[in-house]
Design a protein around this motif. Structure first.
Motif, PDB file in Angstrom:
ATOM      1  N   ASP A   1      65.222  42.806  99.637  1.00  0.00           N
ATOM      2  CA  ASP A   1      65.063  44.004 100.458  1.00  0.00           C
ATOM      3  C   ASP A   1      64.044  44.904  99.745  1.00  0.00           C
ATOM      4  O   ASP A   1      64.293  45.351  98.628  1.00  0.00           O
ATOM      5  N   ALA A   2      62.877  45.128 100.375  1.00  0.00           N
ATOM      6  CA  ALA A   2      61.778  45.822  99.677  1.00  0.00           C
ATOM      7  C   ALA A   2      61.212  46.951 100.539  1.00  0.00           C
ATOM      8  O   ALA A   2      60.862  46.735 101.703  1.00  0.00           O
TER       9      ALA A   2
ATOM     10  N   ILE B   1      51.662  46.356 101.681  1.00  0.00           N
ATOM     11  CA  ILE B   1      51.189  45.178 100.945  1.00  0.00           C
ATOM     12  C   ILE B   1      52.027  44.963  99.672  1.00  0.00           C
ATOM     13  O   ILE B   1      52.331  43.828  99.306  1.00  0.00           O
ATOM     14  N   TYR B   2      52.408  46.053  99.011  1.00  0.00           N
ATOM     15  CA  TYR B   2      53.189  45.915  97.771  1.00  0.00           C
ATOM     16  C   TYR B   2      54.535  45.251  98.038  1.00  0.00           C
ATOM     17  O   TYR B   2      54.980  44.396  97.280  1.00  0.00           O
ATOM     18  N   SER B   3      55.194  45.674  99.109  1.00  0.00           N
ATOM     19  CA  SER B   3      56.510  45.095  99.410  1.00  0.00           C
ATOM     20  C   SER B   3      56.360  43.632  99.833  1.00  0.00           C
ATOM     21  O   SER B   3      57.172  42.785  99.452  1.00  0.00           O
ATOM     22  N   LEU B   4      55.313  43.341 100.602  1.00  0.00           N
ATOM     23  CA  LEU B   4      55.107  41.948 101.022  1.00  0.00           C
ATOM     24  C   LEU B   4      54.829  41.057  99.807  1.00  0.00           C
ATOM     25  O   LEU B   4      55.339  39.944  99.711  1.00  0.00           O
TER      26      LEU B   4
ATOM     27  N   THR C   1      64.119  41.660 104.045  1.00  0.00           N
ATOM     28  CA  THR C   1      63.983  42.808 104.941  1.00  0.00           C
ATOM     29  C   THR C   1      63.180  43.857 104.188  1.00  0.00           C
ATOM     30  O   THR C   1      63.064  43.797 102.964  1.00  0.00           O
ATOM     31  N   GLY C   2      62.631  44.821 104.916  1.00  0.00           N
ATOM     32  CA  GLY C   2      61.912  45.874 104.207  1.00  0.00           C
ATOM     33  C   GLY C   2      61.150  46.765 105.140  1.00  0.00           C
ATOM     34  O   GLY C   2      61.232  46.633 106.374  1.00  0.00           O
ATOM     35  N   SER C   3      60.387  47.687 104.543  1.00  0.00           N
ATOM     36  CA  SER C   3      59.606  48.608 105.363  1.00  0.00           C
ATOM     37  C   SER C   3      58.415  49.152 104.595  1.00  0.00           C
ATOM     38  O   SER C   3      58.377  49.119 103.369  1.00  0.00           O
ATOM     39  N   ALA C   4      57.459  49.631 105.389  1.00  0.00           N
ATOM     40  CA  ALA C   4      56.341  50.413 104.866  1.00  0.00           C
ATOM     41  C   ALA C   4      56.356  51.706 105.660  1.00  0.00           C
ATOM     42  O   ALA C   4      56.656  51.688 106.859  1.00  0.00           O
TER      43      ALA C   4
ATOM     44  N   ARG D   1      56.101  58.039 106.624  1.00  0.00           N
ATOM     45  CA  ARG D   1      56.929  59.075 107.247  1.00  0.00           C
ATOM     46  C   ARG D   1      57.917  59.729 106.309  1.00  0.00           C
ATOM     47  O   ARG D   1      58.182  60.918 106.422  1.00  0.00           O
ATOM     48  N   HIS D   2      58.537  58.908 105.463  1.00  0.00           N
ATOM     49  CA  HIS D   2      59.668  59.453 104.728  1.00  0.00           C
ATOM     50  C   HIS D   2      59.264  59.872 103.324  1.00  0.00           C
ATOM     51  O   HIS D   2      58.128  59.680 102.904  1.00  0.00           O
ATOM     52  N   ARG D   3      60.184  60.425 102.601  1.00  0.00           N
ATOM     53  CA  ARG D   3      59.889  60.804 101.224  1.00  0.00           C
ATOM     54  C   ARG D   3      59.706  59.532 100.409  1.00  0.00           C
ATOM     55  O   ARG D   3      60.003  58.432 100.871  1.00  0.00           O
ATOM     56  N   LEU D   4      59.222  59.721  99.169  1.00  0.00           N
ATOM     57  CA  LEU D   4      58.857  58.577  98.329  1.00  0.00           C
ATOM     58  C   LEU D   4      59.980  57.538  98.200  1.00  0.00           C
ATOM     59  O   LEU D   4      61.105  57.862  97.864  1.00  0.00           O
ATOM     60  N   GLN D   5      59.633  56.304  98.512  1.00  0.00           N
ATOM     61  CA  GLN D   5      60.536  55.174  98.263  1.00  0.00           C
ATOM     62  C   GLN D   5      59.693  54.060  97.699  1.00  0.00           C
ATOM     63  O   GLN D   5      58.620  53.777  98.222  1.00  0.00           O
ATOM     64  N   ASN D   6      60.166  53.413  96.662  1.00  0.00           N
ATOM     65  CA  ASN D   6      59.371  52.364  96.036  1.00  0.00           C
ATOM     66  C   ASN D   6      60.352  51.450  95.313  1.00  0.00           C
ATOM     67  O   ASN D   6      60.572  51.597  94.120  1.00  0.00           O
ATOM     68  N   ARG D   7      60.982  50.534  96.062  1.00  0.00           N
ATOM     69  CA  ARG D   7      62.064  49.766  95.441  1.00  0.00           C
ATOM     70  C   ARG D   7      62.202  48.384  96.055  1.00  0.00           C
ATOM     71  O   ARG D   7      61.818  48.164  97.207  1.00  0.00           O
ATOM     72  N   VAL D   8      62.770  47.487  95.259  1.00  0.00           N
ATOM     73  CA  VAL D   8      63.135  46.176  95.784  1.00  0.00           C
ATOM     74  C   VAL D   8      64.500  45.810  95.206  1.00  0.00           C
ATOM     75  O   VAL D   8      64.786  46.116  94.039  1.00  0.00           O
ATOM     76  N   GLN D   9      65.342  45.229  96.049  1.00  0.00           N
ATOM     77  CA  GLN D   9      66.659  44.779  95.617  1.00  0.00           C
ATOM     78  C   GLN D   9      66.749  43.292  95.952  1.00  0.00           C
ATOM     79  O   GLN D   9      66.447  42.886  97.088  1.00  0.00           O
TER      80      GLN D   9
END
Ligand code: NDP
Length: 374
Positions: free
Chosen positions: A191-192, A222-225, A272-275, A278-286
């Motif tokens: 999940d990224a 691109i980072y999450s992918l 699963t994941g998102s780019a 819109r939202h506040r800073l999120q930068n994570r992968v589980q």
């Protein structure tokens, strides 16, 4: 209970010139005097915007390379920076005069820090000038453009490498190592997410299709992918996505400002994941494996990643202690080593193409509302 590990071995391998080489990109080492360790690889920074200037500072501090030239449409800005760097006036180029770098032996390579829509045109010109290319993400504005660029680099016998700095993160490599060696059982799911509240003015190039290639997915998704592909160890077979748009952020040109995705890697592994802009800073992968939950948060800053591993029996949390690593110097050194030796980079242009194939499948999935094969 909190246990700490020191994992120096993984760190020293990352970007320290110890990567196994997969194959030669051109079958030839750079024939000029670059095999002399005393001769640093000369790099021209192309585009002196926010990231170009950030990269410039990292490059000038990296042993084995040197800033050889600046390419900019803003002569005043470029001259000021050149003065600080001690570069002579003839090491400044504008975009119209870019092709003259062919005759400049101080320049071995370029680092393209231009808007995405200009990556392929300027990479082509640089390759035609006989220079190696380190290209910012994404590699091009379409998979078709990226394929043509890869073929062109092969024809010209020059290195084309995506500037995928996150690959040079010790934390990302440790996460991959644990998953690929099944240190905590087999991989189940990823999940990224990466996003921030976009506040650039509406006339910025990021909201123009011809210069941006896509919306937030191309910009930061691109980072999450990448993380999903690197952790899964392959390209997804099919994808699904949903996107939303805002007229103030490219919506009129069909550029998304939020996109949620589902990637199917086969063998029961999904991501699963998102780019988002819109939202506040999120930068994570589980990452979920049979026996652990591995969390990288923040996942892909240029420096400052944090890895946590939650385990059972007994329930505990491990925080692998990896020395902080600035990814850009590691990336530059690896690039320079490949230029010197003719070896293929551990992260190569095919990776850039793979991401663009996934991006395009995701856009097709948004349009169709169903699964799309990659
Ligand atoms: P900026 O808008 O800050 O800078 C882009 C620069 O490109 C401009 O300052 C300008 O430089 C040059 N340029 C040339 N033609 C144009 C044009 N038509 N419109 C606008 N700019 C033009 O963007 P960033 O520096 O944030 O992004 C540049 C690249 O770096 C992109 O590919 C982006 O994806 C990548 N990037 C990578 C990051 C990473 O962590 N790897 C982080 C951020 C961005 P000049 O004035 O010198 O001519």
């Amino acid at each position: 209970m909190r246990r700490r590990e020191v994992l120096l071995a993984a760190c020293t391998a990352v970007g320290a010139g110890l990567w196994p080489t997969r194959r030669s990109w051109a079958g030839q080492a750079e024939s000029r005097d670059l095999d002399t360790p005393a001769r640093p690889v000369g790099v021209a920074i192309v585009g002196l915007g926010g990231y170009g200037r950030f990269a410039l500072e990292r490059l000038r501090a990296t042993p084995g390379l040197r800033v050889a030239a600046l390419v900019s449409g803003d002569h005043g800005k470029a001259s000021g920076l050149a003065r600080d760097l001690g570069l002579p006036p003839d090491a400044l180029y504008d975009y119209d005069g870019f092709d003259r770098i062919a005759a400049d032996d101080r320049i071995d390579a370029v680092h393209l820090c231009l808007p995405v829509g200009l990556h392929a045109p300027f990479a082509t010109r640089a390759l035609d000038a006989g220079k190696h290319v380190l290209c910012e993400k994404p590699l091009a504005s379409s998979a078709e453009e990226a394929s043509a660029l890869i073929a062109h680099a092969e024809r010209r016998g020059r290195l084309l490498m995506p500037a995928y700095r996150a690959w040079f993160s010790a934390h990302v490599q440790e996460l991959r190592r644990r998953v690929h060696t099944q240190a905590h059982g087999s991989l189940v799911a990823i999940d990224a997410h990466k996003g921030f509240r976009m506040e650039l003015p509406a006339d910025n190039w990021r909201f123009r299709r011809n210069l941006a290639g896509g919306g937030c997915l191309c910009d930061i998704g691109i980072y999450s992918l990448q993380l999903c592909r690197w952790v899964a160890g392959r390209v997804p077979t099919r994808v699904m996505a949903s996107a939303s748009y805002d007229d103030a952020r490219g919506g009129r040109e069909g550029l998304e400002d939020h996109l949620a995705f589902l990637l199917d890697f086969g063998a029961g592994v999904t991501a699963t994941g998102s780019a988002s802009w819109r939202h506040r800073l999120q930068n994570r992968v589980q990452v979920a494996t049979r026996e652990a939950s591995l969390r990288l948060d923040p996942a892909t800053p240029a420096i400052g990643e944090q890895l946590e591993v939650a385990l059972d029996a007994p329930a505990r949390l491990e925080t692998p202690l990896l020395p902080p690593r600035d990814q850009l110097p590691a990336m530059y050194q690896h690039f320079a080593q490949c230029v010197r030796t003719g070896s293929r980079p551990s992260i190569d242009a095919q990776d850039g193409l793979d991401d663009l194939r996934v991006v395009e499948a995701l856009y097709a999935a948004v349009r169709s509302g169903g699964w799309v094969e990659v």
